[in-house]
Design a protein around this motif. Structure first.
Motif, PDB file in Angstrom:
ATOM      1  N   ARG A 115     -26.656  73.819 -34.021  1.00  0.00           N
ATOM      2  CA  ARG A 115     -25.875  74.416 -32.851  1.00  0.00           C
ATOM      3  C   ARG A 115     -25.829  75.950 -32.927  1.00  0.00           C
ATOM      4  NH1 ARG A 115     -20.876  76.266 -31.716  1.00  0.00           N
ATOM      5  NH2 ARG A 115     -20.537  76.252 -33.768  1.00  0.00           N
ATOM      6  N   VAL A 116     -25.505  76.565 -34.132  1.00  0.00           N
ATOM      7  CA  VAL A 116     -25.449  77.861 -34.347  1.00  0.00           C
ATOM      8  C   VAL A 116     -26.661  78.448 -33.899  1.00  0.00           C
ATOM      9  CG1 VAL A 116     -24.897  79.477 -36.004  1.00  0.00           C
ATOM     10  CG2 VAL A 116     -23.448  77.796 -35.852  1.00  0.00           C
ATOM     11  N   LYS A 117     -27.753  78.205 -34.658  1.00  0.00           N
ATOM     12  CA  LYS A 117     -28.980  78.647 -34.156  1.00  0.00           C
ATOM     13  C   LYS A 117     -29.280  78.852 -32.764  1.00  0.00           C
ATOM     14  CE  LYS A 117     -32.560  76.066 -33.874  1.00  0.00           C
ATOM     15  NZ  LYS A 117     -33.655  75.179 -34.153  1.00  0.00           N
ATOM     16  N   ILE A 118     -28.996  77.727 -31.965  1.00  0.00           N
ATOM     17  CA  ILE A 118     -29.052  77.828 -30.312  1.00  0.00           C
ATOM     18  C   ILE A 118     -28.150  78.812 -29.893  1.00  0.00           C
ATOM     19  CG2 ILE A 118     -28.995  76.302 -28.356  1.00  0.00           C
ATOM     20  CD1 ILE A 118     -29.874  74.004 -30.044  1.00  0.00           C
ATOM     21  N   ALA A 119     -27.010  78.792 -30.316  1.00  0.00           N
ATOM     22  CA  ALA A 119     -25.934  79.704 -29.405  1.00  0.00           C
ATOM     23  C   ALA A 119     -26.389  81.126 -29.993  1.00  0.00           C
ATOM     24  CB  ALA A 119     -24.759  79.249 -30.067  1.00  0.00           C
ATOM     25  N   LEU A 120     -27.031  81.292 -31.004  1.00  0.00           N
ATOM     26  CA  LEU A 120     -27.379  82.886 -31.470  1.00  0.00           C
ATOM     27  C   LEU A 120     -28.560  83.466 -30.572  1.00  0.00           C
ATOM     28  CD1 LEU A 120     -26.953  82.504 -35.379  1.00  0.00           C
ATOM     29  CD2 LEU A 120     -25.488  84.211 -33.626  1.00  0.00           C
ATOM     30  N   SER A 121     -29.110  82.656 -29.778  1.00  0.00           N
ATOM     31  CA  SER A 121     -30.132  82.904 -28.796  1.00  0.00           C
ATOM     32  C   SER A 121     -29.418  83.662 -27.705  1.00  0.00           C
ATOM     33  CB  SER A 121     -30.912  81.864 -28.430  1.00  0.00           C
ATOM     34  OG  SER A 121     -31.641  81.286 -29.295  1.00  0.00           O
ATOM     35  N   GLU A 122     -28.148  83.311 -27.504  1.00  0.00           N
ATOM     36  CA  GLU A 122     -27.372  84.033 -26.374  1.00  0.00           C
ATOM     37  C   GLU A 122     -26.225  84.903 -26.734  1.00  0.00           C
ATOM     38  OE1 GLU A 122     -29.771  81.879 -23.661  1.00  0.00           O
ATOM     39  OE2 GLU A 122     -28.338  83.283 -23.289  1.00  0.00           O
ATOM     40  N   SER A 123     -25.831  84.526 -28.125  1.00  0.00           N
ATOM     41  CA  SER A 123     -24.803  85.629 -28.510  1.00  0.00           C
ATOM     42  C   SER A 123     -25.083  86.422 -29.934  1.00  0.00           C
ATOM     43  CB  SER A 123     -23.423  84.567 -29.080  1.00  0.00           C
ATOM     44  OG  SER A 123     -23.164  83.758 -27.853  1.00  0.00           O
ATOM     45  N   GLU A 124     -24.329  87.336 -30.010  1.00  0.00           N
ATOM     46  CA  GLU A 124     -24.431  88.230 -31.122  1.00  0.00           C
ATOM     47  C   GLU A 124     -24.009  87.615 -32.414  1.00  0.00           C
ATOM     48  OE1 GLU A 124     -26.571  91.074 -31.357  1.00  0.00           O
ATOM     49  OE2 GLU A 124     -27.209  90.829 -29.382  1.00  0.00           O
ATOM     50  N   SER A 125     -22.899  86.998 -32.416  1.00  0.00           N
ATOM     51  CA  SER A 125     -22.504  86.354 -33.630  1.00  0.00           C
ATOM     52  C   SER A 125     -21.439  84.865 -33.095  1.00  0.00           C
ATOM     53  CB  SER A 125     -21.327  87.111 -34.407  1.00  0.00           C
ATOM     54  OG  SER A 125     -20.158  87.407 -33.388  1.00  0.00           O
ATOM     55  N   VAL A 126     -21.761  83.908 -33.949  1.00  0.00           N
ATOM     56  CA  VAL A 126     -21.128  82.529 -33.624  1.00  0.00           C
ATOM     57  C   VAL A 126     -20.586  81.893 -34.822  1.00  0.00           C
ATOM     58  CG1 VAL A 126     -22.015  80.112 -33.165  1.00  0.00           C
ATOM     59  CG2 VAL A 126     -23.226  82.147 -32.204  1.00  0.00           C
ATOM     60  N   GLU A 127     -19.437  81.261 -34.640  1.00  0.00           N
ATOM     61  CA  GLU A 127     -18.376  80.641 -35.763  1.00  0.00           C
ATOM     62  C   GLU A 127     -19.511  79.442 -36.230  1.00  0.00           C
ATOM     63  OE1 GLU A 127     -16.038  83.336 -36.152  1.00  0.00           O
ATOM     64  OE2 GLU A 127     -15.487  81.488 -37.067  1.00  0.00           O
ATOM     65  N   PHE A 128     -19.529  79.274 -37.552  1.00  0.00           N
ATOM     66  CA  PHE A 128     -20.377  78.163 -37.926  1.00  0.00           C
ATOM     67  C   PHE A 128     -19.028  77.136 -38.613  1.00  0.00           C
ATOM     68  CE2 PHE A 128     -23.908  76.102 -40.337  1.00  0.00           C
ATOM     69  CZ  PHE A 128     -23.272  75.257 -41.113  1.00  0.00           C
ATOM     70  N   LEU A 129     -18.845  75.996 -37.906  1.00  0.00           N
ATOM     71  CA  LEU A 129     -17.576  75.210 -38.279  1.00  0.00           C
ATOM     72  C   LEU A 129     -17.937  73.854 -38.704  1.00  0.00           C
ATOM     73  CD1 LEU A 129     -15.872  76.126 -34.713  1.00  0.00           C
ATOM     74  CD2 LEU A 129     -15.322  76.987 -37.162  1.00  0.00           C
ATOM     75  N   ALA A 130     -17.707  73.498 -39.676  1.00  0.00           N
ATOM     76  CA  ALA A 130     -18.161  72.190 -40.232  1.00  0.00           C
ATOM     77  C   ALA A 130     -16.803  71.573 -40.840  1.00  0.00           C
ATOM     78  CB  ALA A 130     -19.226  72.159 -41.169  1.00  0.00           C
ATOM     79  N   PRO A 131     -15.802  70.843 -40.095  1.00  0.00           N
ATOM     80  CA  PRO A 131     -14.454  70.437 -40.540  1.00  0.00           C
ATOM     81  C   PRO A 131     -15.038  69.130 -41.334  1.00  0.00           C
ATOM     82  CG  PRO A 131     -14.862  70.049 -38.154  1.00  0.00           C
ATOM     83  CD  PRO A 131     -15.904  71.035 -38.474  1.00  0.00           C
ATOM     84  N   PHE A 132     -14.223  69.093 -42.421  1.00  0.00           N
ATOM     85  CA  PHE A 132     -14.396  67.925 -43.298  1.00  0.00           C
ATOM     86  C   PHE A 132     -15.839  67.249 -43.557  1.00  0.00           C
ATOM     87  CE2 PHE A 132     -10.379  67.946 -41.171  1.00  0.00           C
ATOM     88  CZ  PHE A 132      -9.235  68.149 -42.246  1.00  0.00           C
TER      89      PHE A 132
END
Length: 592
Positions: free
Chosen positions: A248-265
């Protein structure tokens, strides 16, 4: 009718020629891409997204990337998602099945999607394979098709299929093209020469263990290192959760300069939350991209060509959306790659075109124009939903299914829009009309909307009430194509200028709608759950719901989206338990 099928390592797709036009067919969820994943469980078999959803809870029964095993002998492939066994014939078996049997389940699902959409039986197919596949691998692919109930009329090289989709057969009497294919599990670079309407593969180089999956794994490892975790020491379910978030982060970084990596529990007790910038991803990608460029250099040398002697370079595979990949390709070949086709769909579209030619259903068309701006409709929340993207060659058609946003709603207003902005209000309205339907609970009334532009540039919008079959048809003459160049430039310029705030507003609007739907449902579920939910889980869910309410009040898009995802994940087990209890109660009533 002959189907065109891209049987991919990570994703697959199916298409057919309808009314003289090649189209890809969507499943019941409206998705044209089907993950190449199969779950073999005690109560049955599931394919695609359903199989992937099982992966974190039941990884030992989910098979992905089975294409890597096609036509291989036991011992030739090192490492796989499930244990490999030696078959009586010396081949590979996984979970007691041959790779052909596993692939056949994927093909059966694609066949089912096609028959559902076309409302008739399909018995023949063109199936694509990588250019480097040998005779054993091609024969195994054909056997898989036959096991799925399909007569395989042609095994088609993937780069040839991509070249057909890009229309590269129309470049000239003799042309040379490079197809750079970076998919989920594999990479290959093929150099093709087209002469007298026939493509010949001059050379091909590749890496069967290099793709988007490897990028996801490296990004997951990076996140684990940042949190001082030993990724390899985690259990399989936790590793899969981190890899899914990395994707998900990889895909989002194609559009954004930075992304939150969120893996709750992610492992049941610990959570991971950190910011990853595009620069970190680019640094991670550098050695992987360098391996692809080495293959490009070798393939050109094999074909005895220099980069400047190529007429075109086309990108295929979802991983080619990554800016660093596109930049590296442009620098090596000395020309901007052709981005006119959907990278995930080009191979399937090419297979469909070949199927149409073989079946005699693809008529010769004079392609007169392209759509200068995207066409779509307004959806709930004031969003622009694009049905036909800008620069789509006409004639063309596309459609989607929509549902009622409120219970008891008796009609839907269809606003036909043109433009490149994320919010409907910022685009141009070409027309609007009402589609009446029978009142139904929220999300139950279904209206199919189809846009069709003919060769004369006339846009026809058809809206069908699925329950009654009643159609509403509106014609919009020439507005879809006849747009002043200056107006087009202004609209595209504004879309670039406002890209970040537009996307932020879209993300917030979508997350807000999801939150407003989810919060009352969670409150209701907790009230009804009783002892189905442990005190710890109840506390986790309540905290996640409070986080959503806080994020809603703050009005920031990414925190709200992350909070909604956290609440969604926290309530998965509760939702499953409630459904199971409801089924048990229904069974007791029936037996009583």
């Amino acid at each position: 009718m002959i189907l065109g099928i891209d049987l991919g390592t990570t994703n697959s797709a199916v298409g057919a020629v309808e009314s003289g036009f090649p189209i890809l067919l969507a499943d019941a969820e409206g998705k044209r891409i089907t993950p190449s994943a199969v779950w073999f469980g005690p109560e049955g078999i599931e394919v695609g997204r359903k199989a992937l959803r099982r992966r974190s809870a039941d990884p030992s029964r989910v098979i992905t990337s089975v294409k890597r095993l096609m036509g291989r002998r036991h011992g030739e492939e090192q490492g796989f998602c499930v244990p490999m066994e030696r078959g009586a014939d010396g081949g590979v078996r996984v979970l007691g099945r041959s790779p052909e049997e596993v692939s056949a389940e994927i093909l059966k699902e694609l066949k089912r999607i096609a028959e559902m959409r076309l409302e008739r039986e399909a018995g023949k197919a063109v199936i694509t394979v990588p250019a480097y596949f040998n005779d054993a691998q091609r024969a195994a692919t054909k056997r898989a098709g036959e096991l799925a109930g399909l007569e395989v009329v042609r095994i088609l090289s993937e780069p040839t299929a991509a070249a057909l989709a890009y229309g590269l057969d129309k470049l000239g009497e003799r042309s040379r093209v490079a197809v750079y294919d970076l998919g989920g599990g594999t990479f290959d670079l093929s150099v093709l020469e087209m002469q007298d309407g026939v493509f010949q593969v001059l050379s091909t180089r590749g890496d069967t263990h290099l793709g988007g999956d490897d990028i996801d794994l490296e990004l997951a490892r990076l996140a684990a290192r940042s949190a001082e975790l030993d990724f390899d020491a985690l259990d399989a379910a936790a590793r899969i959760r981190l890899i899914e978030e990395a994707e998900r982060v990889k895909i989002a970084l194609s559009e954004s300069e930075s992304v939150e990596f969120l893996a709750p529990f992610y492992d049941g007790s610990r959570s991971l939350n950190l910011t990853i910038g595009r620069g970190a991803l680019d640094a991670l990608l550098q050695p992987l991209v360098s391996r692809t460029i080495l293959c490009c250099r070798q393939a050109l040398a094999d074909a005895n060509l220099k980069p400047e002697e190529l007429n075109a370079v086309v990108l295929v595979g979802g991983s080619t959306r990554i800016p660093a990949v596109r930049k590296a390709v442009a620098e090596f070949f000395g020309q901007e790659p052709d981005l006119s086709q959907h990278p995930d769909e080009a191979v399937a579209l090419g297979a469909t075109i070949q199927a149409g030619v073989l079946g005699g259903t693809l008529r010769k068309m004079v392609l007169l124009d392209v759509t200068p701006l995207s066409l779509g409709i307004e959806t709930f929340g004031g969003l622009m939903n694009v049905l036909i993207p800008r620069n789509t060659t006409i004639p063309c058609k596309a459609g989607e299914m929509f549902t009622n946003a409120a219970a008891g709603q008796q009609s839907m207003r269809v606003r036909v829009l043109q433009g490149e902005r994320e919010m409907a209000r910022d685009n141009w309205e070409l027309g609007n009309f009402e589609v009446p339907f029978e009142p139904a609970p929220k999300g139950q009334a279904r209206v199919g909307v189809q846009f069709r532009i003919d060769e004369n540039g006339i846009l026809e919008v058809l809206a069908r009430d699925v329950t009654t079959g009643i159609d509403t048809v509106v014609e919009i003459r020439n507005a879809a194509v006849d747009v002043d160049d200056e107006a087009v430039e202004k609209m595209v310029g504004e879309s670039v200028e406002h890209a970040f705030e537009d996307m932020a507003e879209r993300i917030f609007t979508e997350a807000k709608m999801k939150a407003e739907e989810l919060l009352p449902a969670v409150d209701q579920a907790l009230a009804a759950a009783g002892n189905l939910v442990s005190p710890e889980s109840r506390k986790e869910i309540e905290e996640a719901a409070a986080g959503v309410r806080t994020a809603l009040a703050e009005g920031l898009p990414n925190p709200l989206k992350a909070a909604v995802q956290r609440l969604d994940a926290a309530t998965e087990a509760l939702a499953a338990a409630l459904v199971e209890r409801a089924m048990e109660e229904a069974m007791e009533r029936r037996l009583g």
